[in-house]
Design an enzyme around this catalytic site. Structure first.
Site, short mmCIF file in Angstrom:
data_model
loop_
_atom_site.label_atom_id
_atom_site.label_comp_id
_atom_site.label_asym_id
_atom_site.label_seq_id
_atom_site.Cartn_x
_atom_site.Cartn_y
_atom_site.Cartn_z
N LYS A 78 0.88 -1.11 0.01
CA LYS A 78 0.11 -0.03 0.17
C LYS A 78 0.93 1.27 0.21
O LYS A 78 1.76 1.43 0.54
CB LYS A 78 -0.64 -0.19 0.91
CG LYS A 78 -2.21 1.09 1.50
CD LYS A 78 -2.73 0.86 2.53
CE LYS A 78 -3.50 2.18 2.78
NZ LYS A 78 -4.99 1.58 3.66
N SER A 159 -9.74 1.83 2.67
CA SER A 159 -9.14 2.59 1.46
C SER A 159 -7.86 1.87 1.18
O SER A 159 -7.62 2.10 0.08
CB SER A 159 -8.46 3.59 2.75
OG SER A 159 -6.91 2.83 3.45
N SER A 183 -10.41 -0.75 6.70
CA SER A 183 -9.72 0.01 5.30
C SER A 183 -9.09 -1.49 4.26
O SER A 183 -8.56 -1.69 3.96
CB SER A 183 -8.74 0.45 5.19
OG SER A 183 -9.25 2.55 4.74
#
Ligand code: GLN
Length: 495
Positions: A78, A159, A183
């Site tokens: 990420k 997210s 997320s």
């Protein structure tokens, strides 16, 4: 079998036997990434050449007898984890071009164990969002599509949507995410894969761009629960550089996978039956409870009386912490700087922040600043902290009666771009089942367990006691086995 069809555990075994080399395995995933990423935008930065170099170095280590537990395994990271020498954007324009001179603890541990990084995964700006649509680098397309509306552009969740989509599309065998209010668990559910948010403190936050520090926690995504367990073992552990990281031994999480749930007490929180919940979510939840009962677990009704306040509490605490954390993006120290000849320092701050932050981040900074302001602190922030303590207490009381809790992961399957977007509160409702675990610091795992009437994946969520990820993994693998989720997204490597 194509190399992109391996599970992570399967690839570890195939590499150990010499059935495939890290170079071959990485090449297949790099090819998949280069062909799929332009369509789904899961990675902001693709590091194909570095990955191939890392794969060759991995084969050399193996030849010397120095293979680590993740030797040669291709992963996506990420883009919220600082990676030395590789741009780290946090999904924001304000960090465009920021190349960290150091590595986050989690990613350095994955590297230590031999993992190969293919690139940096797309995310909502500063991890604020549930759809990936707040990313300054464009949305991510969910590799799944609706049966009756195949052209609808579905979001992967957020997210950590880029991480989840990359794993579901078979660009990588696993990925890192962070979970502040859902997320990891929500995108895992939307993309038909597994993902766990471990206990707060299990993984170091050092080198992870901060959103809300008392809630943020790193965790893995993979296509099976066991694969998540393998990744988490490498990611977890005490770190003197993060004062909130827990000084506890890291168990062999994979050994807990497949452990019997016989005699375990599984809680069903009454308050999670929310109004307007779609029938397929209720059905999946009941089905999950039946699976666990069939496996010898005892189902126990419990009450978490303050859970109904979790969402508003979260949407006060998280923006408050974010407004403080994001004060550091001032145009002086990191990334973007917007200034004009003759302008003063205040003008530099204002121009930089106006140009660098997107609308959702600005909204959160404004909410956070408001709830922390002198006149409203007691009414909002302090109140939210008190309610947070009550939510945590509800769970502590529940752990006297049950060993784990089963709940849906999300109130719906993946939605399409445009749906839920005009009203921010509508978007925040997505997090109704996930934020409680963050407020209480508990581990939560999302397991793909069924399909909705449109053929989209739905996830079940297992919550556990603090630092008892092992029970969570045992319950998760039981559900995974019973669900036997073999469905595949339309868009994936080799499809
Ligand atoms: N959707 C939630 C939010 O927007 C959670 C995001 C997260 O876990 N990073 O804050």
């Amino acid at each position: 079998m194509r190399p992109t069809d391996f599970t992570l555990a399967g690839a570890v075994a195939a590499l150990a036997e010499g059935a495939i080399s890290a170079e071959e395995l990485t090449r297949a995933h790099v090819d998949a990434t280069l062909s799929l990423n332009p369509k789904i935008n899961a990675l902001i930065t693709v590091t194909a050449e570095q990955a191939m170099d890392a794969a060759r170095a991995s084969d050399a280590r193996r030849a010397r007898g120095e293979a680590g537990p993740l030797e040669g395994i291709p992963l996506a990271i990420k883009d919220l984890f600082c990676t030395e020498g590789v741009q780290t954007t946090a999904g924001s324009k304000i960090l465009e071009g920021f190349v960290p001179p150091y590595e986050s603890t989690v990613t350095s541990q994955l590297k230590r164990d031999g993992a190969v990084f293919l690139g940096k995964a797309n995310l909502d700006e500063f991890a604020m969002g549930s759809s990936n649509l707040t990313s300054a680098y464009g949305g991510v397309l969910n590799p799944w599509s609706r049966r009756n509306d195949p052209d609808a552009r579905l979001v992967p969740g957020g997210s950590s949507g880029g991480s989840a989509a990359a794993v579901a599309a078979r660009m990588v065998l696993g990925a890192t995410g962070t979970d502040t209010g859902g997320s990891i668990r929500q995108p895992a559910a939307f993309c038909g894969i597994a993902g766990i948010k471990p206990t707060y403190g299990r993984c170091s936050r050092f080198g992870i761009v901060a959103y809300a520090s008392s809630l943020d926690q790193a965790g893995p995504f993979a296509r099976t629960v066991e694969d998540c367990a393998i990744l988490l073992r490498s990611m977890a552990g005490f770190d003197p550089k993060d004062s909130t990281s827990a000084d506890r031994p890291v168990p062999d999480f994979a050994a807990a996978c497949g452990r019997s749930v016989k005699g375990l007490r599984i809680g069903v929180p009454r308050e999670y039956h929310i109004d307007g919940m779609p029938p397929e979510i209720e059905r999946l939840w009941r089905q999950g409870l039946d699976w666990l009962r069939d496996a010898g677990a005892e189902i126990v009704d419990i009450s978490l009386p303050h859970a109904q306040y979790a969402l508003p509490t979260y949407y006060i605490v998280a923006p408050a912490e974010a407004s403080s954390n994001l004060a550091r993006y001032d145009g002086v120290r990191f990334g973007k700087r917007v200034t004009e000849a003759g302008s003063d320092l205040r003008d530099l701050y204002e121009r930089t922040r106006a140009a660098g932050f997107g609308p959702e981040v600005r909204r959160r900074i404004m909410i956070g600043t408001y709830v922390l302001s002198a006149g409203y602190y007691d009414a909002y922030y302090l109140k939210a902290q008190k309610v947070r303590a009550l939510i945590a207490r509800d769970f502590r009381e529940a752990w006297g009666k049950v060993d784990a809790i089963l709940a849906p992961a999300t109130p719906s399957a993946a939605f399409a771009e445009g749906e839920n977007s005009d009203d921010p509160v509508q978007m925040y409702l997505n997090d109704v089942f996930t934020v409680t675990a963050n407020l209480a610091g508990l581990p939560g795992l999302s397991v793909p367990a069924g399909l909705d009437p449109q053929g989209l994946p739905l996830g079940l969520q297992v919550l556990g006691r603090p630092f008892d990820e092992e029970t969570v993994f045992a319950v998760g693998t039981t559900l995974e086995r019973a669900a036997d989720f073999k469905h595949l997204p339309g868009m994936r490597a080799g499809a």
